[in-house]
Design a protein around this motif. Sequence first.
Motif, PDB file in Angstrom:
ATOM      1  N   ARG A  85       7.755  -4.903   8.750  1.00  0.00           N
ATOM      2  CA  ARG A  85       6.664  -5.328   9.386  1.00  0.00           C
ATOM      3  C   ARG A  85       4.753  -4.380   9.067  1.00  0.00           C
ATOM      4  O   ARG A  85       3.572  -4.762   8.301  1.00  0.00           O
ATOM      5  N   GLN A  86       4.744  -3.463   9.566  1.00  0.00           N
ATOM      6  CA  GLN A  86       4.626  -1.889   9.108  1.00  0.00           C
ATOM      7  C   GLN A  86       4.126  -1.528   8.369  1.00  0.00           C
ATOM      8  O   GLN A  86       3.125  -0.906   7.618  1.00  0.00           O
ATOM      9  N   ASP A 119      10.344  -4.262  12.623  1.00  0.00           N
ATOM     10  CA  ASP A 119       9.216  -3.803  13.290  1.00  0.00           C
ATOM     11  C   ASP A 119       8.872  -2.712  12.203  1.00  0.00           C
ATOM     12  O   ASP A 119       7.039  -3.215  11.520  1.00  0.00           O
ATOM     13  N   ASN A 120       9.445  -2.013  11.817  1.00  0.00           N
ATOM     14  CA  ASN A 120       8.480  -1.104  10.515  1.00  0.00           C
ATOM     15  C   ASN A 120       9.329  -1.162   9.081  1.00  0.00           C
ATOM     16  O   ASN A 120       8.188  -1.506   8.421  1.00  0.00           O
ATOM     17  N   ASN A 157      16.227  -5.239  15.752  1.00  0.00           N
ATOM     18  CA  ASN A 157      14.371  -4.493  16.005  1.00  0.00           C
ATOM     19  C   ASN A 157      13.474  -3.752  15.429  1.00  0.00           C
ATOM     20  O   ASN A 157      12.245  -4.068  14.663  1.00  0.00           O
TER      21      ASN A 157
END
Length: 213
Positions: free
Chosen positions: A112-113, A109-110, A105
């Motif tokens: 995405r950023q 998430d990283n 996860n």
Amino acid sequence: MNSQADTGQSVPGARRRPRVSKGDLREKALLDAAEEQLRHSSVAELTMDSVARKAGITRSAAYFYFGSKEDVVHAVIERATEHLFTGLDAAGQAEADTALQQALNALLDNWRQHAHIFRVGIELAAHPGYRHVWTGLIEHGVTLACAAVARDRARGLVGTDPDEDEKLLRVVAWACERNCYLLFTREHTAQEESELLSALSVLAHRTLGYTGR
């Protein structure tokens, strides 16, 4: 009536805010400027002039902090991976899921950023002079993932030989790198992100021999 804070006296129990030097702020400004430019341009198009100008400092001052634009780019990549490593290191804090799942996860998430920064890191890895840097970052991620699996094994969720973890997670890590790169460097949907996370989760848990997965 003035408080102790107003008069400059210390307030019992108050946390003192760490002093940030002008140098720290300038270095951060340079990294922020380079990261923003890399959203829309390649490393080849980046120059120390453009980074310094966007950061609001002179070109000569920029060279005080970084010897070349390559040094700036490497520092930007390392800063982005630190966010990822923090997420991997924290995996296992919640008992509702496996630590390995939490690590996956954090990985998504990283991406995405920081996809535009990880993209640069992967593309630079095609050059022999930088390949060892990117490989070293991947290896550190494998080490953190091993710790996540060890936490799951302590909960009785993994039944395989712990001596195999590093080798298996290295394969999983490179599969994650390639698949995230292929997805996040093109237009895609949130559903595609969800499907990729699900597929990587199945791959990782089955490869590591999680029970009941």
